[in-house]
Design a protein around this motif. Sequence first.
Motif, short mmCIF file in Angstrom:
data_model
loop_
_atom_site.label_atom_id
_atom_site.label_comp_id
_atom_site.label_asym_id
_atom_site.label_seq_id
_atom_site.Cartn_x
_atom_site.Cartn_y
_atom_site.Cartn_z
N ASP A 90 0.84 -1.19 0.16
CA ASP A 90 -0.28 0.14 -0.17
C ASP A 90 0.74 1.23 0.20
OD1 ASP A 90 0.91 -0.60 2.39
OD2 ASP A 90 -0.79 0.06 3.47
N ASP A 91 2.26 1.13 0.30
CA ASP A 91 3.09 2.33 0.31
C ASP A 91 3.92 2.31 -0.98
OD1 ASP A 91 2.30 3.04 2.89
OD2 ASP A 91 3.27 1.49 3.43
N ASP A 122 6.68 0.00 5.73
CA ASP A 122 7.21 -0.03 4.32
C ASP A 122 7.88 1.54 4.05
OD1 ASP A 122 6.47 -2.72 4.18
OD2 ASP A 122 4.58 -2.17 3.25
MG MG Z 1 2.51 -0.65 4.13
#
Ligand code: MG
Length: 338
Positions: free
Chosen positions: A17-18, A297
């Motif tokens: 997601d990053d 992350d």
């Molecule tokens: Mg993440």
Amino acid sequence: MKQKSEQYCLGVESTADDFGVGIATFKGDILANASSGYIPEEGGIHPREAARHHAEAADQVLEEALQKADIKPKDLAIIAFAQGPGLGPCLRTGATVARALASYLQIPLVGVNHSIAHIEIGKLATAAKDPVTLYVSGGNTMVTAYDCGRYRVFGETLDIALGNCLDVFAREAGLKHQKGLPLGAALEQLAAKGEKLVPLPYVVKGMDLSLSGLLTAATTALRKGSNRLEDICYSLQENAFSMVTEVTERALAHTEKKEGLLTGGVAANRRLQSMLAEIAEEHDARFSVVPKQFATDNGAMIAWTGVLAYTHGVVTPVEESFVKLRWRVDKVDVSWLK
Ligand code: MG
Ligand code: AMP
């Protein structure tokens, strides 16, 4: 601080997601660590939506990192990227950005294992040399330690990751991302107000563990409505964290290593930190936690691991730079530790 003779690596992180871009010097200074997170409107990460976010955020995050580090693209010596493990569409977006940069600048490309990067940034930031590492995040849960050329997996989840378990329960309980607060952190705040242990499954099998039954039982307890939410959050954390701590302790006892390291997004959790600190002390091991800015992350960890790999002979030709969705840590020769 930028120096004339310094060499720089730019690292691209995009496994889930990053989308992150970090810049590290070859000496191990982190000059920039920019990122943009994708927050789903509803439910968990939708891989294609996340990848779209990464593609849209890439130029802005790149520019932010270069500005922060105060360098120009032509100053870069190498480009590193997270080659796996992770979600296919997300990985491919980051890999495309990295390939384009390396080709345009005519500099080497270095594919980095994302999980190893979590370990290496933890070691860099805490000066740990040879730890037993508990790596817990949204997509991974494992206990690793270095032996004979590779990071070996001493124990791991048999189903879902610890961060995922906390996030799914948090969403079931109606918790929302607020002001950048991760769901796991929102759950931690509620758990701190818990007083009563609700009976929930505790599943350790050999050195591995299973969290899906615990998640189902916690969700069932929530739906029944006969316990306070704070008590269920508390009990979920106590059980899940005790399970990973038990496996970490056995790895410490077996390897007799004198350092313990906690890394990954869930490392930010105070309760988990205190459980691990306790068992490390019992084994006379020095315990370290990755600093918060490097816990979730991030691109800096990819940049730094890229430096380690490149300076020990690793280069990834573009034709071999395909992403590896299930790339395990124990499949990677860690040339820089040999
Ligand atoms: Mg993440
Ligand atoms: P990562 O996958 O490494 O980016 O880490 C993200 C995961 O870390 C998500 O599952 C978050 O909910 C979790 N997380 C972040 N902060 C905390 C915290 N304080 N307690 C528990 N989990 C957390």
